[in-house]
Scaffold this active site. Structure first.
Site, mmCIF file in Angstrom:
data_model
loop_
_atom_site.group_PDB
_atom_site.id
_atom_site.type_symbol
_atom_site.label_atom_id
_atom_site.label_comp_id
_atom_site.label_asym_id
_atom_site.label_seq_id
_atom_site.Cartn_x
_atom_site.Cartn_y
_atom_site.Cartn_z
ATOM 1 N N LYS A 260 42.158 50.132 72.170
ATOM 2 C CA LYS A 260 40.957 49.023 72.566
ATOM 3 C C LYS A 260 40.838 48.838 74.251
ATOM 4 O O LYS A 260 40.110 49.382 74.794
ATOM 5 C CB LYS A 260 40.944 47.888 71.820
ATOM 6 C CG LYS A 260 40.547 47.771 70.442
ATOM 7 C CD LYS A 260 40.592 46.320 69.797
ATOM 8 C CE LYS A 260 39.505 46.609 68.565
ATOM 9 N NZ LYS A 260 40.147 46.743 67.240
ATOM 10 N N ASP B 129 50.960 48.661 65.151
ATOM 11 C CA ASP B 129 49.558 48.874 65.586
ATOM 12 C C ASP B 129 49.479 47.919 66.550
ATOM 13 O O ASP B 129 49.183 46.560 66.460
ATOM 14 C CB ASP B 129 48.627 48.666 64.408
ATOM 15 C CG ASP B 129 47.417 48.797 64.786
ATOM 16 O OD1 ASP B 129 47.025 48.669 66.061
ATOM 17 O OD2 ASP B 129 46.444 49.015 63.717
ATOM 18 N N PHE C 175 44.487 45.032 59.592
ATOM 19 C CA PHE C 175 43.477 45.869 59.890
ATOM 20 C C PHE C 175 44.075 47.068 60.624
ATOM 21 O O PHE C 175 44.512 46.871 61.682
ATOM 22 C CB PHE C 175 42.300 45.239 60.412
ATOM 23 C CG PHE C 175 41.026 45.997 60.805
ATOM 24 C CD1 PHE C 175 40.302 46.532 59.825
ATOM 25 C CD2 PHE C 175 40.861 46.719 62.157
ATOM 26 C CE1 PHE C 175 39.241 47.047 60.079
ATOM 27 C CE2 PHE C 175 39.959 47.545 62.543
ATOM 28 C CZ PHE C 175 39.058 47.850 61.211
HETATM 29 C C1 LIG Z 1 40.097 47.552 66.246
HETATM 30 C C2 LIG Z 1 41.434 47.903 65.600
HETATM 31 C C3 LIG Z 1 41.722 49.230 65.119
HETATM 32 C C4 LIG Z 1 40.720 50.213 64.942
HETATM 33 O O1 LIG Z 1 40.285 50.732 66.181
HETATM 34 P P1 LIG Z 1 39.013 51.671 66.428
HETATM 35 O O2 LIG Z 1 38.896 52.037 67.763
HETATM 36 O O3 LIG Z 1 37.646 50.840 66.056
HETATM 37 O O4 LIG Z 1 38.893 52.760 65.427
HETATM 38 C C5 LIG Z 1 43.119 49.322 64.542
HETATM 39 N N1 LIG Z 1 43.962 48.224 64.473
HETATM 40 C C6 LIG Z 1 43.630 47.375 64.904
HETATM 41 C C7 LIG Z 1 44.780 46.307 65.198
HETATM 42 C C8 LIG Z 1 42.538 46.840 65.527
HETATM 43 O O5 LIG Z 1 42.454 45.679 66.131
#
Ligand SMILES: *Cc1c(COP(=O)(O)O)cnc(C)c1O
Length: 395
Positions: free
Chosen positions: A251, A222, A137
């Protein structure tokens, strides 16, 4: 106003993009939140790994207040002192040399995707393809839904962004086979969070690093969900003895104040020049004030070793539930990101937890995901496990 009144209005005025649980949270302190009807919950979602220092942490509140009285926003056309300070703090604590600021995880990943394509072209060949992982994701923008290895986020939004390929997570051979002379980068989460809290084999990330070096391509991690102490190290990559070329964060950076960041090395950062990329709000003084306090607090003293201890404790308590309840299949996690895979659907259990006064999230259809604030106390873990145990019993 009550929960019911707000929910009726919400359905009238808000776009229907979430399957929301039927409560309105109106107040929080530490690990606890309260809804409009006055019911108290232990918050083991934490805004989805955002409120790591707990709700309304006094130091963060104070930093935001003080900065709001001095200067809220100026353009990146000018230098911003707090931005420089915070970038230096991040550089000193990571593999990186340079930082780009934005406002969310998806934006940080967009920046990384653009930068990787620039880097690929610098070789003089047309290298633009990015390999990502099945079940990953990476966000909700067009490029990041394309990067995401799950069909459900892409449905109806085609045509997608060209130049992405997918391989199974934790499979070195599949990755090696998919790299060709169009590849510029491999992008992955060190632990797949939304994809079910999947922790890779100990040497997997090292192998990814080795393949990236061998082929002269970038490794993009990520760490939007796993970064900032969630796993018991400041960044998850530290557990695996590797460093990426690009890391994306968001986050937990601002404990709820929106901020995203991309960190990279000088060599890669050089592929951007003035005009290559930008963000109006990125790195604004208010965000930087909040983020500085968060990073200082998390890096301080025994904070991270306590996260590791509490993480082991939570996992142990969840394993106990796994032995007690036949419907629990497996417990996974690292530090304070924990997944409990069930043999049944997770969302009815989440509803039972809610009734018991415990907020938990899901990760896919059969995994419960627990992301308590990193400041959670052992006593609160006991209390949460007790409530979860009741919920498993009644549902
Ligand atoms: C939440 C998340 C995103 C997206 O972040 P947003 O601030 O909602 O755009 C991308 N990568 C990972 C691994 C995430 O947990």
């Amino acid at each position: 106003m009550s929960n019911t009144e707000i929910i009726a209005e919400a359905n009238r005025y808000l776009m229907n993009t979430y399957n929301r649980y039927p409560i309105v949270l109106s107040r929080g302190k530490g690990t606890r939140v309260w809804d409009l009807d006055g019911k108290e919950y232990l918050d083991f979602v934490g805004g989805i790994a955002v409120c790591s220092l707990g709700h309304c942490h006094p130091l963060v509140t104070q930093a935001i207040k003080e900065q709001a009285e001095r200067l809220v926003h100026v353009s990146n056309l000018y230098y911003i002192s707090a931005q420089v300070t915070y970038a230096r703090m991040l550089v000193e604590k990571t593999f990186g040399d340079k930082v780009f600021f934005c406002n969310s995880g998806a934006e940080a990943n967009e920046a990384a995707i653009k930068l990787a394509r620039r880097y690929g072209r610098k070789t003089g060949k047309d290298r633009y393809e990015i390999i990502t992982m099945e079940n990953s994701f990476h966000g909700r923008t067009m490029a990041t839904i394309t990067a995401t290895g799950q069909d459900k986020v892409k449905k109806g939004f085609e045509p997608l962004v060209p130049g992405f390929k997918y391989v199974p997570f934790n499979d070195v051979d599949a990755l090696e086979r998919s790299i060709d002379d169009r590849t510029c980068a491999v992008m992955l989460e060190p632990i797949q969070a939304e994809g079910g809290v999947r922790v890779p084999d100990e040497d997997y990330l090292k192998e990814v690093r080795r393949l990236c070096d061998k082929h002269g391509i970038l490794m993009i991690l990520d760490e939007v969900q796993t970064g900032m102490g969630r796993t018991g190290r400041l960044f998850a990559y530290e557990h695996f003895g590797v460093a990426p070329d690009i890391m994306t964060l968001a986050k937990a950076l601002g404990n709820g104040f929106p901020i995203g960041a991309m960190i990279t090395t000088d060599k890669v950062a050089d592929c951007f020049e003035p005009g290559s990329h930008a963000s109006t709000f990125g790195g604004n003084p208010l965000a930087m004030a909040a983020a500085q306090v968060v990073l200082e607090t998390i890096s301080n003293g025994r904070f991270l070793s306590e996260v590791r201890e509490k993480g082991l404790y939570l996992k142990e308590r969840l394993m106990f539930l796994a032995r007690k309840f036949d419907k629990v299949k497996e417990v996974r996690g690292l530090g304070l990101i924990c997944g409990m895979e069930l043999k049944v659907e997770a969302s009815p259990i989440v509803m039972s937890c809610l009734k018991e006064g415990l907020l938990v999230a899901t990760a896919g259809t059969r995994v419960l995901r627990l992301l308590p604030p990193l400041v959670v106390k052992k006593k609160e873990i006991d209390e949460a496990v007790e409530r979860l145990s009741h919920a498993l019993e009644v549902s």
